[in-house]
Scaffold this motif. Structure first.
Motif, mmCIF file in Angstrom:
data_model
loop_
_atom_site.group_PDB
_atom_site.id
_atom_site.type_symbol
_atom_site.label_atom_id
_atom_site.label_comp_id
_atom_site.label_asym_id
_atom_site.label_seq_id
_atom_site.Cartn_x
_atom_site.Cartn_y
_atom_site.Cartn_z
ATOM 1 N N ALA A 527 0.832 -1.208 0.000
ATOM 2 C CA ALA A 527 0.000 0.000 0.000
ATOM 3 C C ALA A 527 0.866 1.258 0.000
ATOM 4 C CB ALA A 527 -0.928 -0.007 1.205
ATOM 5 N N ALA A 528 1.952 1.252 0.765
ATOM 6 C CA ALA A 528 2.842 2.412 0.804
ATOM 7 C C ALA A 528 3.543 2.623 -0.535
ATOM 8 C CB ALA A 528 3.877 2.239 1.918
ATOM 9 N N PHE A 529 3.847 1.529 -1.220
ATOM 10 C CA PHE A 529 4.559 1.634 -2.490
ATOM 11 C C PHE A 529 3.639 2.108 -3.612
ATOM 12 C CE2 PHE A 529 6.832 0.211 -6.251
ATOM 13 C CZ PHE A 529 8.162 0.439 -5.913
ATOM 14 N N HIS A 530 2.371 1.732 -3.562
ATOM 15 C CA HIS A 530 1.455 2.007 -4.676
ATOM 16 C C HIS A 530 0.359 3.001 -4.303
ATOM 17 C CE1 HIS A 530 3.187 -1.138 -7.212
ATOM 18 N NE2 HIS A 530 3.078 -2.000 -6.219
ATOM 19 N N TRP A 531 0.584 3.854 -3.311
ATOM 20 C CA TRP A 531 -0.493 4.735 -2.874
ATOM 21 C C TRP A 531 -0.865 5.765 -3.938
ATOM 22 C CZ3 TRP A 531 -0.262 10.036 -2.381
ATOM 23 C CH2 TRP A 531 1.009 10.615 -2.429
ATOM 24 N N VAL A 532 0.072 6.215 -4.743
ATOM 25 C CA VAL A 532 -0.240 7.205 -5.776
ATOM 26 C C VAL A 532 -1.172 6.608 -6.827
ATOM 27 C CG1 VAL A 532 0.714 8.653 -7.613
ATOM 28 C CG2 VAL A 532 1.908 8.477 -5.426
ATOM 29 N N GLU A 533 -0.827 5.402 -7.306
ATOM 30 C CA GLU A 533 -1.694 4.770 -8.301
ATOM 31 C C GLU A 533 -3.098 4.535 -7.733
ATOM 32 O OE1 GLU A 533 2.053 2.182 -8.527
ATOM 33 O OE2 GLU A 533 1.515 3.944 -7.378
ATOM 34 N N THR A 534 -3.148 4.085 -6.466
ATOM 35 C CA THR A 534 -4.448 3.807 -5.856
ATOM 36 C C THR A 534 -5.303 5.071 -5.767
ATOM 37 O OG1 THR A 534 -3.421 2.035 -4.540
ATOM 38 C CG2 THR A 534 -5.582 2.821 -3.846
ATOM 39 N N LEU A 548 -18.609 12.139 -15.224
ATOM 40 C CA LEU A 548 -17.720 13.193 -15.721
ATOM 41 C C LEU A 548 -16.586 12.656 -16.580
ATOM 42 C CD1 LEU A 548 -17.419 15.326 -12.444
ATOM 43 C CD2 LEU A 548 -18.883 15.762 -14.430
ATOM 44 N N VAL A 549 -16.351 11.358 -16.534
ATOM 45 C CA VAL A 549 -15.244 10.748 -17.250
ATOM 46 C C VAL A 549 -15.779 9.671 -18.177
ATOM 47 C CG1 VAL A 549 -13.094 9.426 -17.004
ATOM 48 C CG2 VAL A 549 -13.635 11.223 -15.353
ATOM 49 N N SER A 550 -15.198 9.603 -19.376
ATOM 50 C CA SER A 550 -15.654 8.617 -20.354
ATOM 51 C C SER A 550 -15.312 7.213 -19.903
ATOM 52 C CB SER A 550 -14.994 8.886 -21.708
ATOM 53 O OG SER A 550 -15.303 7.847 -22.615
ATOM 54 N N TRP A 551 -16.183 6.261 -20.222
ATOM 55 C CA TRP A 551 -15.976 4.885 -19.787
ATOM 56 C C TRP A 551 -14.845 4.190 -20.542
ATOM 57 C CZ3 TRP A 551 -17.647 2.366 -15.617
ATOM 58 C CH2 TRP A 551 -18.675 2.971 -14.875
ATOM 59 N N TRP A 552 -14.294 4.839 -21.593
ATOM 60 C CA TRP A 552 -13.156 4.209 -22.263
ATOM 61 C C TRP A 552 -11.918 4.215 -21.363
ATOM 62 C CZ3 TRP A 552 -8.592 6.736 -23.103
ATOM 63 C CH2 TRP A 552 -8.602 8.131 -23.122
ATOM 64 N N LEU A 553 -11.972 5.018 -20.283
ATOM 65 C CA LEU A 553 -10.866 5.032 -19.330
ATOM 66 C C LEU A 553 -10.997 3.935 -18.261
ATOM 67 C CD1 LEU A 553 -10.278 8.838 -18.683
ATOM 68 C CD2 LEU A 553 -8.685 7.228 -19.693
ATOM 69 N N PHE A 554 -12.043 3.120 -18.361
ATOM 70 C CA PHE A 554 -12.280 2.107 -17.334
ATOM 71 C C PHE A 554 -11.094 1.151 -17.159
ATOM 72 C CE2 PHE A 554 -13.685 -2.060 -15.914
ATOM 73 C CZ PHE A 554 -14.368 -1.739 -14.740
ATOM 74 N N PRO A 555 -10.497 0.614 -18.248
ATOM 75 C CA PRO A 555 -9.362 -0.313 -18.038
ATOM 76 C C PRO A 555 -8.200 0.336 -17.283
ATOM 77 C CG PRO A 555 -10.164 -0.437 -20.296
ATOM 78 C CD PRO A 555 -10.818 0.754 -19.678
ATOM 79 N N ILE A 556 -7.923 1.604 -17.578
ATOM 80 C CA ILE A 556 -6.845 2.298 -16.889
ATOM 81 C C ILE A 556 -7.212 2.517 -15.428
ATOM 82 C CG2 ILE A 556 -5.506 4.444 -16.828
ATOM 83 C CD1 ILE A 556 -5.874 4.582 -19.870
ATOM 84 N N MET A 557 -8.454 2.921 -15.196
ATOM 85 C CA MET A 557 -8.926 3.124 -13.821
ATOM 86 C C MET A 557 -8.807 1.836 -13.022
ATOM 87 S SD MET A 557 -11.639 2.275 -11.676
ATOM 88 C CE MET A 557 -12.871 1.768 -12.876
ATOM 89 N N ALA A 558 -9.231 0.716 -13.624
ATOM 90 C CA ALA A 558 -9.207 -0.563 -12.912
ATOM 91 C C ALA A 558 -7.773 -0.960 -12.537
ATOM 92 C CB ALA A 558 -9.860 -1.645 -13.767
ATOM 93 N N SER A 559 -6.830 -0.766 -13.466
ATOM 94 C CA SER A 559 -5.435 -1.117 -13.174
ATOM 95 C C SER A 559 -4.875 -0.290 -12.029
ATOM 96 C CB SER A 559 -4.579 -0.920 -14.430
ATOM 97 O OG SER A 559 -4.942 -1.829 -15.442
ATOM 98 N N LEU A 560 -5.147 1.006 -12.047
ATOM 99 C CA LEU A 560 -4.622 1.880 -11.002
ATOM 100 C C LEU A 560 -5.286 1.583 -9.662
ATOM 101 C CD1 LEU A 560 -4.406 5.266 -12.943
ATOM 102 C CD2 LEU A 560 -2.566 3.634 -12.466
ATOM 103 N N LEU A 561 -6.594 1.377 -9.677
ATOM 104 C CA LEU A 561 -7.319 1.109 -8.444
ATOM 105 C C LEU A 561 -6.871 -0.213 -7.819
ATOM 106 C CD1 LEU A 561 -9.628 2.212 -6.633
ATOM 107 C CD2 LEU A 561 -11.202 0.796 -7.971
ATOM 108 N N LEU A 562 -6.529 -1.179 -8.669
ATOM 109 C CA LEU A 562 -6.142 -2.509 -8.196
ATOM 110 C C LEU A 562 -4.624 -2.685 -8.161
ATOM 111 C CD1 LEU A 562 -8.780 -4.622 -10.164
ATOM 112 C CD2 LEU A 562 -8.882 -3.887 -7.771
ATOM 113 N N ALA A 563 -3.874 -1.588 -8.056
ATOM 114 C CA ALA A 563 -2.411 -1.670 -8.076
ATOM 115 C C ALA A 563 -1.872 -2.571 -6.976
ATOM 116 C CB ALA A 563 -1.812 -0.273 -7.965
ATOM 117 N N VAL A 564 -2.433 -2.462 -5.787
ATOM 118 C CA VAL A 564 -1.938 -3.260 -4.662
ATOM 119 C C VAL A 564 -2.167 -4.753 -4.889
ATOM 120 C CG1 VAL A 564 -2.247 -3.764 -2.216
ATOM 121 C CG2 VAL A 564 -2.033 -1.400 -2.977
ATOM 122 N N PRO A 565 -3.400 -5.203 -5.184
ATOM 123 C CA PRO A 565 -3.566 -6.648 -5.431
ATOM 124 C C PRO A 565 -2.812 -7.138 -6.663
ATOM 125 C CG PRO A 565 -5.618 -5.446 -5.802
ATOM 126 C CD PRO A 565 -4.699 -4.508 -5.122
#
Length: 617
Positions: A527-534, A548-565
């Motif tokens: 969590a400390a290492f990947h807090w920015v991505e999260t 407010l954001v287009s759904w084409w960004l969903f794959p990028i959002m998912a990767s960043l949100l799931l950086a820790v796992p």
């Protein structure tokens, strides 16, 4: 420079003067032949034309509402990122064409005295000397006539590890079929660069060539002998680089890198070899070098920083290759020499930590582009090394821009500020989220073209596919590798952006030894290492849910949100993975003999080194 020889042959000093970057050497760089120029045109012209057409089309789109400064910046960023993507595609095309050229016949040449150099710094002794034992034993089966001697050049700071190195050396020397030597420096001035210089200026005159290996390098006797024969047959060659394949991949992340290198890397390597020709690059290891050429032309001075501090050139290999070529020596890359290996970072964090070390060194190359006398291709190698890291901040800025574009005209965040600040664009009606998605699809298609091309070639040849366990197993592994690459790419983009910012602000990481073994890190560490991505992933998720954001960004959002796992998943042992995630390849299904021999030698040396400790207890 103080040394503690321990067990070295008589001195044979060779002068290695520091080079002057402000004055070109007397030796002129040979002109490029028409055949070489043709390959380079085939790589760079299509890339520049395709990028130019992309920028021109977007300029026409933006211009319908009047161009602004903001839009010009956006066009520049798109051009900067897209040209590197197209270059990789054209390199693959050249690689395919180059495969049709017949291989050159190697002429007879007198054998060489070759020194095998293994610089080490706080490494695991039985691994280093076990690899060396396997290589030396394999060399006894070669008939090239070359004479070999091994030098382990230790910069180890830990006395306990140094003591183990000495015991391992004694065990190796007692049964080695070639001369083996060991030297530990008491002062590791200039790190690996200084370590090699210390050997050259102390013992280099006795050896016509030196084959530089990393602590984790492993080469078959046939590969070593072939490199020596190539250098002997080409008196104008100053350096010949092999193409190391990845071994030691015992985690999901390691297997992903290994599969990518075996399945796709060969085609990019072929293209690079064909257009770089005699202006190739040096990767710091698994390469053979003409000792006197290197000593006379590749001595590195320190750089003077803006604050007046003396800086060591960190990514020295690119610079040394450039200086060799500047002095008129040929620098070649031979990717078809099989049997050259190196280990891979085991986890995502290990990969990022290594990347942070490389980032600072590669960005130094920007300060060397004005070096007098460099060949244009050598300058391109230096610039490309830095651009590889600068592209991540550019991609990140593009991501921010497209996130601000919003889902449609009503949610376009930028347009809210249009009346207050005329510098922001009034996006034309055509520039909608659909156009943004099309642009993303085109970009991803170009990024994946090299991999898809390689996969199609392998899948269409039954014998090639059989090396990967059959066509179905291979195609399944391709899909898994592509999915993992897409998942980890946004995380790497953020981590490389942070590395660039740290390097530019003088807070770059120190040059520490690479972790060779997989480490299972705690959730708190992840969590400390990947807090920015999260946090960025959370912001994008909030934008998506708010419309407010287009759904084409969903794959990028998912990767960043799931950086820790995802980072935790990267450390999953290969033994615990299912057949689908095992990413089997020729190096795992049919392990090379030299790799299995090295593992055996490592285990024997470890038992030998540990025995005195056990007895003492």
């Amino acid at each position: 420079m103080t040394t503690s020889p321990r067990d070295m042959p008589p001195k044979a000093p060779l002068d290695m003067p520091e080079q002057n970057f402000d004055v070109a050497p007397v030796a002129a760089v040979p002109t490029v032949g028409a055949h070489d120029r043709l390959w380079r045109v085939a790589v760079f012209l299509p890339a520049l034309v395709i990028t130019g057409l992309m920028v021109w089309a977007l300029h026409g789109l933006f211009e319908t509402a009047g161009m602004t400064g903001f839009e010009y910046v956006l066009l520049v960023l798109i051009g900067m990122t897209f040209v590197w993507v197209t270059l990789s595609v054209s390199t693959v095309a050249v690689g395919l064409a180059g495969r049709l050229e017949p291989a050159d016949t190697l002429p007879d040449a007198p054998p060489l005295d070759v020194a095998l150099l293994v610089p080490v710094y706080n490494e695991t002794p039985w691994d280093v000397f076990g690899n060396a034992a396997a290589m030396l034993q394999d060399l006894t089966q070669q008939r090239g006539g070359h004479r070999y001697a091994l030098f382990v050049l230790s910069d180890t700071r830990d006395d306990a590890i140094a003591a183990q190195e000495w015991r391992a050396f004694q065990a190796l020397k007692a049964q080695a079929p070639f001369p083996v030597h060991y030297r530990r420096r008491t002062d590791n001035t200039d790190k690996k660069v200084g370590n090699i210089v210390d050997w050259i200026t102390g013992w280099g005159a006795d050896h016509e060539a030196m084959l530089v290996l990393d602590a984790d390098s492993l080469m078959s006797g046939r590969a070593i002998d072939r490199l020596a024969s190539e250098l002997a047959a080409d008196p104008q060659a100053g350096l010949i680089q092999s193409f190391p394949q990845l071994i030691g991949a015992n985690t999901l992340f390691g297997r992903m890198q290994q599969f990518s290198g075996v399945a796709y890397g060969w085609l990019l390597a072929e293209g690079l070899a064909h257009w770089s020709r005699t202006e190739a690059n040096y990767w710091g290891h698994n390469a053979i070098i003409r000792t006197r050429a290197f000593a006379s032309s590749a001595g590195l001075p320190h750089l003077r920083s803006l604050s007046g501090r003396s800086d060591l050139i960190l990514s020295h290999d690119f610079v040394e290759a450039s200086l060799l070529r500047r002095a008129g020596w040929r620098v070649r890359f031979l990717p078809r020499i099989a049997g050259s290996f190196e280990e891979t970072p085991a986890t995502l964090i290990d990969y990022v930590l290594r990347d942070q070390r490389w980032c600072r060194g590669n960005l130094q190359h920007l300060r060397l582009l004005a070096t007098r006398g460099l060949h244009p291709v050598s300058r391109f190698h230096l610039f490309q090394g830095a651009a590889a890291y600068l592209m991540s901040p550019a991609w990140f800025v593009l991501l921010v821009f497209w996130a601000l574009l919003g889902r449609d005209a009503e949610t376009n965040v930028i347009s809210y500020f249009n009346e207050a600040n005329p510098l922001f664009p009034n996006w034309p009606p055509a520039m909608t989220h659909i156009d943004s998605a099309i642009f993303l699809v085109v970009m991803y298609a170009m990024l994946l073209t090299p991999k898809i091309t390689s996969a199609v070639i392998i899948a269409s040849h039954r014998k090639a596919a059989r090396l990967f366990g059959g066509r179905r197993a291979f195609l399944t592994a391709v899909l898994v590798e592509l999915a993992l690459s897409v998942a980890y790419a946004p995380i790497m983009m953020i981590q490389q952006t942070r590395a660039v910012l740290r390097s530019l602000t003088g807070r770059g990481s120190g040059w520490q030894p690479q972790s060779r073994d997989a480490q299972r890190r705690s959730l708190r560490t992840l969590a400390a290492f990947h807090w920015v991505e999260t946090m960025l992933g959370i912001l994008l998720l909030a934008g998506l849910l708010a419309g407010l954001v287009s759904w084409w960004l969903f794959p990028i959002m998912a990767s960043l949100l799931l950086a820790v796992p995802l980072s935790a998943l990267s450390a999953r042992p290969a033994s615990a993975m299912s057949r689908v995630l095992s990413l089997d390849n020729p190096l795992t299904l049919r392990e090379p003999t030299i790799v299995s021999n090295a593992r055996t030698a490592r285990a024997e040396l470890r038992a030998h080194i540990d025995t005195p400790n056990i007895a003492a207890e």
